[in-house]
Design a protein around this motif. Structure first.
Motif, PDB file in Angstrom:
ATOM      1  N   THR A  15      -4.852   9.769  -0.054  1.00 13.13           N
ATOM      2  CA  THR A  15      -3.804   9.374   0.888  1.00 13.13           C
ATOM      3  C   THR A  15      -2.815  10.516   1.094  1.00 13.13           C
ATOM      4  O   THR A  15      -2.418  10.814   2.228  1.00 13.13           O
ATOM      5  CB  THR A  15      -3.063   8.126   0.368  1.00 13.13           C
ATOM      6  N   TYR A  42     -12.226   5.122   3.560  1.00 15.21           N
ATOM      7  CA  TYR A  42     -11.008   4.798   4.298  1.00 15.21           C
ATOM      8  C   TYR A  42     -10.552   5.945   5.207  1.00 15.21           C
ATOM      9  O   TYR A  42      -9.660   5.754   6.032  1.00 15.21           O
ATOM     10  CB  TYR A  42      -9.863   4.467   3.333  1.00 15.21           C
ATOM     11  N   SER A 175      -3.402  -0.041  -5.618  1.00 14.49           N
ATOM     12  CA  SER A 175      -4.855   0.020  -5.486  1.00 14.49           C
ATOM     13  C   SER A 175      -5.578  -0.317  -6.798  1.00 14.49           C
ATOM     14  O   SER A 175      -6.617  -0.935  -6.796  1.00 14.49           O
ATOM     15  CB  SER A 175      -5.293   1.401  -4.988  1.00 14.49           C
ATOM     16  N   TYR A 222      -6.551  -1.495   4.164  1.00 13.55           N
ATOM     17  CA  TYR A 222      -5.896  -0.186   4.186  1.00 13.55           C
ATOM     18  C   TYR A 222      -5.774   0.303   5.623  1.00 13.55           C
ATOM     19  O   TYR A 222      -6.745   0.223   6.370  1.00 13.55           O
ATOM     20  CB  TYR A 222      -6.704   0.829   3.370  1.00 13.55           C
ATOM     21  N   PRO A 223      -4.562   0.760   6.029  1.00 13.34           N
ATOM     22  CA  PRO A 223      -3.308   0.753   5.258  1.00 13.34           C
ATOM     23  C   PRO A 223      -2.622  -0.609   5.336  1.00 13.34           C
ATOM     24  O   PRO A 223      -3.033  -1.455   6.147  1.00 13.34           O
ATOM     25  CB  PRO A 223      -2.482   1.824   5.974  1.00 13.34           C
TER      26      PRO A 223
END
Length: 272
Positions: A15, A42, A175, A222-223
């Motif tokens: 991220t 992701y 997470s 996500y997100p």
């Protein structure tokens, strides 16, 4: 090509790197990310080189070296650990002494980290990006091992606020791992134990079972930042992304410091 070395199995390292790439306005087609994280799905549009956790760190080093030989790399970005998690970058630095290296720095238990890396190659970073306040010892090392040092604020994408449910809700966002998620949930449940009309919505990438009618667990979302605006309270750990992403919601953000091996979350909560 810009190669990012994001060493870490969680969602946080990817991220941060993804947000930095967008902040620096680097086209995704020019990016390779080397990582052992299982959360690459992701992050669309990047080319990933996957490492395995069960490999020796020397095998990590060989994979990195192979990647740098295979592609026309112009810059190599090192996230968090300047010598690698276990010293694997020593081989990289000695094999490619003229490559442009950029260090991405966040809070690190500096003395403990350096004590775990027995071999430390000589390295001068072309630039170090300072993402948040650091230990003095860490910052001093950076100053003496960087040609330039640049404080930088990551630009986060603004998402249209969405109300998760019509009734009042509290968020728990983390997470993993499972024990850490449960610790943060325990705090939220305790704080709202007398307010049965308020739902606690848990966003996590691990499967946890909580026997409480007021708790809803959602996996693989996500997100989740689009749900922040309408939450009455938001509980997270004191990790880098959570603390920075929720700066504008300090009045309703509760950060629970977790005892992580290299990340000093108490330090971050106190100094950010």
């Amino acid at each position: 090509m810009h190669v990012f070395y994001a060493q870490g199995g969680g969602l946080g390292h990817l991220t941060r790197v993804d947000t930095l790439i967008k902040t620096l306005d680097i086209p995704k087609r020019e990016v390779i990310i080397i990582t052992p994280s299982v959360f690459t799905n992701y992050f669309k549009g990047y080319q990933f080189v996957r490492l395995r956790w069960d490999e020796h760190h020397y095998d990590w080093a060989k994979t990195i070296v192979h990647t740098l030989k295979k592609y026309p790399v112009t810059r190599f970005y090192v996230d968090t650990f300047p010598f690698g998690l276990k010293g694997e970058l020593n081989l990289v630095y000695s094999t490619f002494p003229k490559l442009t290296y950029i260090y991405i720095s966040r809070v690190l238990k500096w003395d403990f980290y350096t004590s775990t890396v027995t071999q430390k190659a000589s390295i001068i970073f072309y630039n170090t990006l300072l993402l948040e306040p650091l230990y003095d010892a860490h910052l001093n090392w950076i100053t003496s091992h960087s040609t330039s040092v640049t404080p930088i604020t990551l630009k986060r994408e603004s998402l249209t606020p969405i109300c998760y449910m019509k009734s009042a809700y509290v968020l728990v966002v983390h997470s993993g791992g499972k024990d850490d998620v449960l610790k943060i949930c325990k705090q939220a449940i305790e704080d709202y134990k007398t307010q049965n009309s308020i739902k606690i919505v848990v966003f996590t990438q691990v499967h946890v079972h909580i026997e409480n009618d007021n708790v809803v667990v959602k996996n693989d979302v996500y997100p989740v930042s689009q749900y922040f605006e309408n939450a009455i309270k938001i509980y997270t750990a004191g990790g880098f992304n959570s603390m920075h992403e929720l700066k504008n919601y300090k009045e309703k953000h509760v950060a629970v410091a977790l005892n992580k091996l290299y990340d000093d979350q108490e330090f971050r909560i106190l100094n950010l």
